[in-house]
Design a protein around this motif. Structure first.
Motif, mmCIF file in Angstrom:
data_model
loop_
_atom_site.group_PDB
_atom_site.id
_atom_site.type_symbol
_atom_site.label_atom_id
_atom_site.label_comp_id
_atom_site.label_asym_id
_atom_site.label_seq_id
_atom_site.Cartn_x
_atom_site.Cartn_y
_atom_site.Cartn_z
ATOM 1 N N GLY A 1 0.798 -1.222 0.000
ATOM 2 C CA GLY A 1 0.000 0.000 0.000
ATOM 3 C C GLY A 1 0.829 1.269 0.000
ATOM 4 O O GLY A 1 0.283 2.368 -0.084
ATOM 5 N N LYS A 2 2.146 1.164 0.091
ATOM 6 C CA LYS A 2 3.044 2.320 0.079
ATOM 7 C C LYS A 2 3.633 2.480 -1.317
ATOM 8 O O LYS A 2 3.834 1.507 -2.043
ATOM 9 C CB LYS A 2 4.185 2.147 1.091
ATOM 10 N N THR A 3 3.961 3.715 -1.700
ATOM 11 C CA THR A 3 4.592 3.995 -2.987
ATOM 12 C C THR A 3 6.007 4.489 -2.733
ATOM 13 O O THR A 3 6.205 5.490 -2.032
ATOM 14 C CB THR A 3 3.802 5.051 -3.775
ATOM 15 N N ILE A 4 6.995 3.780 -3.307
ATOM 16 C CA ILE A 4 8.406 4.133 -3.123
ATOM 17 C C ILE A 4 8.947 4.673 -4.437
ATOM 18 O O ILE A 4 8.829 4.016 -5.476
ATOM 19 C CB ILE A 4 9.235 2.902 -2.675
ATOM 20 N N SER A 5 9.515 5.866 -4.400
ATOM 21 C CA SER A 5 10.068 6.502 -5.602
ATOM 22 C C SER A 5 11.554 6.748 -5.402
ATOM 23 O O SER A 5 11.985 7.203 -4.336
ATOM 24 C CB SER A 5 9.354 7.830 -5.892
ATOM 25 N N ALA A 6 12.340 6.461 -6.456
ATOM 26 C CA ALA A 6 13.791 6.655 -6.375
ATOM 27 C C ALA A 6 14.317 7.115 -7.724
ATOM 28 O O ALA A 6 13.673 6.920 -8.759
ATOM 29 C CB ALA A 6 14.470 5.361 -5.947
ATOM 30 N N ALA A 7 15.519 7.721 -7.696
ATOM 31 C CA ALA A 7 16.127 8.243 -8.913
ATOM 32 C C ALA A 7 17.560 7.747 -9.040
ATOM 33 O O ALA A 7 18.038 6.955 -8.221
ATOM 34 C CB ALA A 7 16.070 9.773 -8.905
ATOM 35 N N THR A 8 18.221 8.227 -10.074
ATOM 36 C CA THR A 8 19.591 7.803 -10.396
ATOM 37 C C THR A 8 20.487 7.786 -9.158
ATOM 38 O O THR A 8 20.562 8.763 -8.412
ATOM 39 C CB THR A 8 20.197 8.748 -11.447
ATOM 40 N N GLY A 9 21.162 6.666 -8.961
ATOM 41 C CA GLY A 9 22.105 6.540 -7.845
ATOM 42 C C GLY A 9 21.537 5.857 -6.620
ATOM 43 O O GLY A 9 22.282 5.489 -5.713
ATOM 44 N N SER A 10 20.223 5.651 -6.577
ATOM 45 C CA SER A 10 19.616 4.992 -5.412
ATOM 46 C C SER A 10 19.828 3.483 -5.481
ATOM 47 O O SER A 10 19.761 2.877 -6.552
ATOM 48 C CB SER A 10 18.117 5.280 -5.349
ATOM 49 N N ASN A 11 20.041 2.915 -4.328
ATOM 50 C CA ASN A 11 20.161 1.464 -4.200
ATOM 51 C C ASN A 11 19.409 1.086 -2.929
ATOM 52 O O ASN A 11 19.903 1.295 -1.823
ATOM 53 C CB ASN A 11 21.643 1.060 -4.115
ATOM 54 N N PHE A 12 18.203 0.556 -3.091
ATOM 55 C CA PHE A 12 17.372 0.309 -1.918
ATOM 56 C C PHE A 12 16.728 -1.076 -1.989
ATOM 57 O O PHE A 12 16.537 -1.639 -3.072
ATOM 58 C CB PHE A 12 16.293 1.383 -1.787
ATOM 59 N N THR A 13 16.384 -1.586 -0.826
ATOM 60 C CA THR A 13 15.770 -2.910 -0.717
ATOM 61 C C THR A 13 14.381 -2.756 -0.119
ATOM 62 O O THR A 13 14.201 -2.045 0.871
ATOM 63 C CB THR A 13 16.614 -3.836 0.177
ATOM 64 N N VAL A 14 13.432 -3.429 -0.723
ATOM 65 C CA VAL A 14 12.042 -3.397 -0.253
ATOM 66 C C VAL A 14 11.636 -4.807 0.166
ATOM 67 O O VAL A 14 11.860 -5.771 -0.566
ATOM 68 C CB VAL A 14 11.086 -2.899 -1.355
ATOM 69 N N SER A 15 11.049 -4.920 1.354
ATOM 70 C CA SER A 15 10.482 -6.192 1.802
ATOM 71 C C SER A 15 9.079 -5.925 2.318
ATOM 72 O O SER A 15 8.833 -4.915 2.976
ATOM 73 C CB SER A 15 11.350 -6.835 2.888
ATOM 74 N N SER A 16 8.144 -6.818 1.988
ATOM 75 C CA SER A 16 6.754 -6.608 2.379
ATOM 76 C C SER A 16 6.102 -7.942 2.677
ATOM 77 O O SER A 16 6.142 -8.860 1.855
ATOM 78 C CB SER A 16 5.995 -5.893 1.248
ATOM 79 N N SER A 17 5.490 -8.029 3.877
ATOM 80 C CA SER A 17 4.828 -9.274 4.274
ATOM 81 C C SER A 17 3.952 -9.034 5.488
ATOM 82 O O SER A 17 4.371 -8.371 6.448
ATOM 83 C CB SER A 17 5.875 -10.349 4.585
ATOM 84 N N ASN A 18 2.711 -9.576 5.440
ATOM 85 C CA ASN A 18 1.806 -9.562 6.597
ATOM 86 C C ASN A 18 1.606 -8.175 7.203
ATOM 87 O O ASN A 18 1.711 -7.994 8.419
ATOM 88 C CB ASN A 18 2.310 -10.535 7.668
ATOM 89 N N GLY A 19 1.340 -7.195 6.364
ATOM 90 C CA GLY A 19 1.048 -5.857 6.866
ATOM 91 C C GLY A 19 2.256 -5.051 7.267
ATOM 92 O O GLY A 19 2.120 -3.928 7.767
ATOM 93 N N GLN A 20 3.458 -5.581 7.049
ATOM 94 C CA GLN A 20 4.688 -4.851 7.387
ATOM 95 C C GLN A 20 5.508 -4.632 6.122
ATOM 96 O O GLN A 20 5.715 -5.557 5.336
ATOM 97 C CB GLN A 20 5.516 -5.615 8.410
ATOM 98 N N THR A 21 5.961 -3.397 5.943
ATOM 99 C CA THR A 21 6.804 -3.051 4.789
ATOM 100 C C THR A 21 8.057 -2.355 5.292
ATOM 101 O O THR A 21 7.963 -1.387 6.059
ATOM 102 C CB THR A 21 6.062 -2.127 3.811
ATOM 103 N N ASN A 22 9.204 -2.856 4.870
ATOM 104 C CA ASN A 22 10.485 -2.249 5.238
ATOM 105 C C ASN A 22 11.170 -1.734 3.984
ATOM 106 O O ASN A 22 11.128 -2.381 2.934
ATOM 107 C CB ASN A 22 11.405 -3.264 5.926
#
Length: 235
Positions: free
Chosen positions: A81-102
């Motif tokens: 349910g969250k929207t993650i936006s990133a641009a050139t140079g970003s390096n990020f990890t997304v994890s989502s399970s059971n109502g929790q998003t990191n």
């Protein structure tokens, strides 16, 4: 030995790409690429699974934890349910399970997160945020580093550092109905104030007394006049 490693990497990539294309119901678990305007590497455990460019078919992500490395351009990802936006140079990890998003961001360009209610979280380098949705609330906890938060309109700025947590609504606020152009907004009618009773003075009413004429009780006396005849001889 090098050939064996190369074959192993190819096997991993082929297996991962096949896993992304299968089980569409699993994609509902949470992570989905919604927009891409440049070159993005999708990674898992330090290995590049695939490279996406504008015009490429966007794969269905069945894993609940994925890393995105933005080579150039921008990318937008939805998770829990969250929207993650990133641009050139970003390096990020997304994890989502059971109502929790990191979302964990390494060194690089900041990442922006927008919650269901429209609140914005701007993550700085080397930070991680945990978002748990429960009971119509989202608990936003900084696991590492810090982030800057604003409301849906970009105001009420606050900084959240490691160990701190804030709560925001899990649903967007209902916007007020705008007044139609050329029509004055309705003004609520004020309750009518009852008129105070006017004091009245009872004026005496004159009722004429009609007295019936009294009948006389005395019988009038009849006057008898004797007519005396005179003889012609008597003057």
């Amino acid at each position: 030995m090098k050939l064996f490693k190369a074959l192993a990497v190819i096997a991993i990539v082929a297996f991962s790409m096949n896993a992304y294309a299968q089980a569409p119901q699993a994609a509902k678990k949470g992570i989905k690429i919604t927009k891409i305007t440049g070159t993005v590497n999708i990674m898992k455990d330090g290995e590049v699974l695939m490279t996406l460019k504008p015009g490429d078919a966007i794969p269905e992500i069945t894993d609940n934890k994925v890393t995105f490395a933005i080579v150039d351009g921008t990318v937008e990802v939805e998770a829990g349910g969250k929207t993650i936006s990133a641009a050139t140079g970003s390096n990020f990890t997304v994890s989502s399970s059971n109502g929790q998003t990191n979302v964990a961001l390494g060194a690089g360009t900041p990442v922006a997160i927008r919650t269901e209610s429209g609140n914005n979280i701007i993550m700085t380098a080397n930070s991680e945020v945990k978002m748990v949705t429960a009971n119509d609330k989202v608990q936003i906890s900084m696991e590492k580093g810090n982030a800057v938060m604003t409301n849906a309109s970009g105001g009420e700025t606050q900084t959240v550092t490691a160990g701190q947590a804030v709560f925001v609504a899990a649903t967007p606020a209902v916007p007020a109905t705008p007044a139609q152009p050329g029509v004055a907004p309705a003004v609520p009618a004020e309750p009518a104030v009852p008129a105070e009773p006017v004091a009245t003075v009872d004026e005496p009413v004159f009722i004429p007394v009609i007295v019936a004429p009294v009948e006389p009780t005395v019988i009038p006396t009849e006057v008898v006049i004797d007519v005396i005849e005179l003889s012609p001889s008597n003057p």
